[in-house]
Design a protein around this motif. Structure first.
Motif, PDB file in Angstrom:
ATOM      1  N   LEU A 230       0.613  -1.233   0.026  1.00 21.27           N
ATOM      2  CA  LEU A 230      -0.016   0.043  -0.003  1.00 21.27           C
ATOM      3  C   LEU A 230       0.865   1.239  -0.039  1.00 21.27           C
ATOM      4  CD1 LEU A 230      -2.765  -1.090   2.684  1.00 21.27           C
ATOM      5  CD2 LEU A 230      -2.806  -1.131   0.203  1.00 21.27           C
ATOM      6  N   THR A 231       2.049   1.284  -0.233  1.00 21.68           N
ATOM      7  CA  THR A 231       3.041   2.470  -0.370  1.00 21.68           C
ATOM      8  C   THR A 231       2.758   3.414  -1.579  1.00 21.68           C
ATOM      9  OG1 THR A 231       5.025   1.376  -1.414  1.00 21.68           O
ATOM     10  CG2 THR A 231       4.850   1.090   1.189  1.00 21.68           C
ATOM     11  N   HIS A 232       2.303   2.663  -2.608  1.00 23.79           N
ATOM     12  CA  HIS A 232       2.333   3.320  -4.004  1.00 23.79           C
ATOM     13  C   HIS A 232       3.701   3.802  -4.304  1.00 23.79           C
ATOM     14  CE1 HIS A 232      -0.289   4.415  -6.886  1.00 23.79           C
ATOM     15  NE2 HIS A 232      -1.329   5.012  -6.185  1.00 23.79           N
ATOM     16  N   ASP A 233       4.854   3.055  -3.605  1.00 21.49           N
ATOM     17  CA  ASP A 233       6.299   3.329  -4.217  1.00 21.49           C
ATOM     18  C   ASP A 233       6.773   2.109  -4.812  1.00 21.49           C
ATOM     19  OD1 ASP A 233       9.003   3.648  -4.452  1.00 21.49           O
ATOM     20  OD2 ASP A 233       9.112   4.559  -2.520  1.00 21.49           O
ATOM     21  N   LEU A 255      -1.946  -1.722  -4.174  1.00 21.19           N
ATOM     22  CA  LEU A 255      -2.734  -0.599  -4.389  1.00 21.19           C
ATOM     23  C   LEU A 255      -1.969   0.058  -5.948  1.00 21.19           C
ATOM     24  CD1 LEU A 255      -4.694   1.421  -3.112  1.00 21.19           C
ATOM     25  CD2 LEU A 255      -2.557   2.859  -2.208  1.00 21.19           C
ATOM     26  N   GLY A 256      -3.156   0.605  -6.566  1.00 20.98           N
ATOM     27  CA  GLY A 256      -2.629   1.342  -7.825  1.00 20.98           C
ATOM     28  C   GLY A 256      -3.719   1.183  -8.828  1.00 20.98           C
ATOM     29  N   SER A 257      -3.718   2.124  -9.950  1.00 19.52           N
ATOM     30  CA  SER A 257      -4.830   1.822 -11.070  1.00 19.52           C
ATOM     31  C   SER A 257      -4.527   0.701 -11.792  1.00 19.52           C
ATOM     32  CB  SER A 257      -4.659   2.973 -11.898  1.00 19.52           C
ATOM     33  OG  SER A 257      -3.383   3.256 -12.436  1.00 19.52           O
ATOM     34  N   SER A 258      -5.363   0.469 -12.909  1.00 16.05           N
ATOM     35  CA  SER A 258      -5.415  -0.821 -13.801  1.00 16.05           C
ATOM     36  C   SER A 258      -3.986  -0.466 -14.570  1.00 16.05           C
ATOM     37  CB  SER A 258      -6.442  -0.797 -14.421  1.00 16.05           C
ATOM     38  OG  SER A 258      -7.529  -1.256 -13.822  1.00 16.05           O
ATOM     39  N   ARG A 259      -3.730   0.710 -14.788  1.00 19.86           N
ATOM     40  CA  ARG A 259      -2.462   0.861 -15.984  1.00 19.86           C
ATOM     41  C   ARG A 259      -1.177   0.795 -14.962  1.00 19.86           C
ATOM     42  NH1 ARG A 259      -2.358   6.690 -18.629  1.00 19.86           N
ATOM     43  NH2 ARG A 259      -4.293   5.639 -19.988  1.00 19.86           N
ATOM     44  N   ASN A 260      -1.242   1.501 -13.736  1.00 21.31           N
ATOM     45  CA  ASN A 260      -0.040   0.975 -12.875  1.00 21.31           C
ATOM     46  C   ASN A 260       0.205  -0.412 -12.658  1.00 21.31           C
ATOM     47  OD1 ASN A 260       0.699   3.785 -12.604  1.00 21.31           O
ATOM     48  ND2 ASN A 260      -0.522   4.007 -10.969  1.00 21.31           N
ATOM     49  N   ARG A 281      -1.862 -14.073  -9.703  1.00 26.15           N
ATOM     50  CA  ARG A 281      -2.411 -14.032  -8.245  1.00 26.15           C
ATOM     51  C   ARG A 281      -2.665 -12.749  -7.589  1.00 26.15           C
ATOM     52  NH1 ARG A 281       1.410 -16.846  -4.524  1.00 26.15           N
ATOM     53  NH2 ARG A 281      -0.378 -16.733  -3.234  1.00 26.15           N
ATOM     54  N   LEU A 282      -2.095 -11.779  -8.449  1.00 28.47           N
ATOM     55  CA  LEU A 282      -1.927 -10.444  -7.829  1.00 28.47           C
ATOM     56  C   LEU A 282      -3.335  -9.860  -8.047  1.00 28.47           C
ATOM     57  CD1 LEU A 282      -0.521  -7.903  -6.827  1.00 28.47           C
ATOM     58  CD2 LEU A 282      -0.009  -7.368  -9.161  1.00 28.47           C
ATOM     59  N   HIS A 283      -4.114  -9.319  -7.018  1.00 23.96           N
ATOM     60  CA  HIS A 283      -5.265  -8.423  -6.886  1.00 23.96           C
ATOM     61  C   HIS A 283      -4.790  -7.134  -6.794  1.00 23.96           C
ATOM     62  CE1 HIS A 283      -7.778 -11.951  -5.778  1.00 23.96           C
ATOM     63  NE2 HIS A 283      -6.791 -12.298  -5.025  1.00 23.96           N
ATOM     64  N   GLY A 284      -5.217  -6.440  -8.236  1.00 24.12           N
ATOM     65  CA  GLY A 284      -4.809  -5.014  -8.236  1.00 24.12           C
ATOM     66  C   GLY A 284      -5.502  -4.673  -9.605  1.00 24.12           C
ATOM     67  N   PRO A 285      -6.209  -3.592  -9.673  1.00 24.88           N
ATOM     68  CA  PRO A 285      -6.301  -2.557  -8.338  1.00 24.88           C
ATOM     69  C   PRO A 285      -7.089  -3.512  -7.015  1.00 24.88           C
ATOM     70  CG  PRO A 285      -7.067  -1.659 -10.141  1.00 24.88           C
ATOM     71  CD  PRO A 285      -6.939  -2.892 -10.756  1.00 24.88           C
ATOM     72  N   VAL A 286      -6.440  -3.314  -5.993  1.00 14.98           N
ATOM     73  CA  VAL A 286      -6.607  -4.067  -4.881  1.00 14.98           C
ATOM     74  C   VAL A 286      -8.070  -3.838  -4.425  1.00 14.98           C
ATOM     75  CG1 VAL A 286      -5.864  -2.375  -3.077  1.00 14.98           C
ATOM     76  CG2 VAL A 286      -5.690  -4.746  -2.384  1.00 14.98           C
ATOM     77  N   GLY A 287      -8.847  -4.742  -3.894  1.00 15.07           N
ATOM     78  CA  GLY A 287     -10.288  -4.517  -3.261  1.00 15.07           C
ATOM     79  C   GLY A 287     -11.256  -4.825  -4.232  1.00 15.07           C
ATOM     80  N   ALA A 296     -11.159   4.835   4.477  1.00 10.89           N
ATOM     81  CA  ALA A 296     -11.969   3.825   5.317  1.00 10.89           C
ATOM     82  C   ALA A 296     -12.870   2.875   4.352  1.00 10.89           C
ATOM     83  CB  ALA A 296     -12.956   4.613   6.368  1.00 10.89           C
ATOM     84  N   GLU A 297     -13.403   3.576   3.445  1.00  8.17           N
ATOM     85  CA  GLU A 297     -14.246   2.860   2.253  1.00  8.17           C
ATOM     86  C   GLU A 297     -13.165   2.265   1.518  1.00  8.17           C
ATOM     87  OE1 GLU A 297     -17.645   6.180   1.571  1.00  8.17           O
ATOM     88  OE2 GLU A 297     -15.941   6.012  -0.185  1.00  8.17           O
ATOM     89  N   ILE A 298     -11.789   2.131   1.340  1.00  5.72           N
ATOM     90  CA  ILE A 298     -11.107   1.376   0.541  1.00  5.72           C
ATOM     91  C   ILE A 298     -10.629   0.450   1.454  1.00  5.72           C
ATOM     92  CG2 ILE A 298      -8.787   1.521  -0.756  1.00  5.72           C
ATOM     93  CD1 ILE A 298      -9.090   4.373  -1.362  1.00  5.72           C
TER      94      ILE A 298
END
Length: 325
Positions: A230-233, A255-260, A281-287, A296-298
């Motif tokens: 979740l760092t976005h780094d 965390l991150g957009s579909s493009r990222n 196996r990677l869930h992204g964008p997460v959630g 909180a919603e995320i």
């Protein structure tokens, strides 16, 4: 924050220390559409105050009435609700559901204090109750242990059977950490950036020192482990994901957009040789996609997806990882 079952025991201990009689009630078996699963815990004080739940409410009302009427013994006993359709309807059990419960008077409280201390130290504890004597024994348990009842001995688990490693200690991670503990996850947070890590203020969450990829390796993720970057780094997230996607973790998200995410998968494949199966196996964008906007919603969307995978893994226990929908 803490597990709801541990909250029940905390309340029960406080009531006994305050001079009240307390009855503990545990769901041991269910049939049909029972409202609460096996292991659900309820404490009933002698004046009718309750903590926890074993049903949608009507069963609790009957249990309260029993306790207030003085129906208490010094030894544990069995009680059943909903053995007929008429009784199921009376107690609000849907579709003819049935509950079998163990009720026990809380007399010796020493084990409660010990259990709370051990779980506070992030230990998974098995509690075994012998119905014939009321004796309680505590022992360490493995993450793949399950509740067991053979008619004479009841073993229930307390403490974090599941764990989640959060890479990053920002606002979103703190929201996830708070909610995850309510869901009985042991929460670990790794963030080498001191400006973020020093602001981590979530009671119960454990800070893991070092770099995220080292933290993942040291954790030795298994089918009871979720890892979320979740760092976005990319310098931090990618290295953690490299280790996580090759591990036995049941859930890996970032965390991150579909493009990222597409760029991230290209990097992980090109520079580190991850296979298509590992990257899948990677869930992204997460959630889950619920239109989340605030931290909180995320956090809710992330944990909802993790719970979906966790329950799938718990039912099948077949292979590492949860497939990406």
């Amino acid at each position: 924050m803490e597990s709801l079952d541990l909250r029940v025991l905390t309340d029960a201990l406080a009531w006994r220390r305050g001079g009240h009689g307390v009855t503990l009630v545990t769901v041991v078996e269910t049939w049909g559409s029972a409202p609460r699963p096996p292991g659900a815990l309820l404490a009933v004080r002698d004046d009718g105050v309750v903590s926890g739940s074993v049903s949608g409410g009507c069963v609790e009302d009957d249990l309260i009435a029993r306790v207030k009427a003085g129906e208490r013994t010094r030894l544990p006993s069995m009680i059943a609700y909903g053995v007929s359709k008429e009784e199921a309807a009376r107690f609000g059990l849907p579709c003819g559901g049935t509950l079998r419960l163990v009720q026990e008077p809380l007399i010796d409280t020493a084990w409660v204090g010990q259990l709370l201390a051990r779980t506070a130290a992030h230990e998974l504890v098995a509690r075994t109750l012998t119905l014939a004597t009321g004796e309680v024994q505590l022992s360490g348990a493995s993450r793949d242990a399950r509740m067991a009842f053979d008619g004479s001995r009841l073993t229930t688990l307390f403490g974090p059977r599941w764990r989640i490693l959060l890479v990053g200690a920002g606002q979103l991670s703190q929201a996830v950490a708070q909610m995850a503990q309510l869901l009985d996850f042991e929460v670990l947070v790794c963030d080498p950036r001191e400006e973020y890590a020093t602001t981590l203020d979530v009671p119960g969450a454990v800070r893991v020192a070092g770099m995220p990829d080292d933290a993942v390796r040291d954790l030795q993720p298994d089918l009871h482990t979720a890892i979320v970057a979740l760092t976005h780094d990319p310098k931090l997230d990618d290295m953690a994901l490299l280790e996580a996607l090759r591990s036995g973790a049941f859930y890996v998200g970032a965390l991150g957009s579909s493009r990222n995410q597409a760029r991230r998968k290209e990097r992980l494949a090109e520079h580190f040789g991850l296979t298509e199966a590992e990257l899948a196996r990677l869930h992204g964008p997460v959630g889950l996609r619920i239109g989340a906007r605030t931290p909180a919603e995320i956090a809710v969307s992330i944990l909802a997806q993790i719970i979906e995978c966790k329950n799938s893994v718990a039912q099948t226990a077949s292979a590492p990882g949860c497939s990406v929908a």
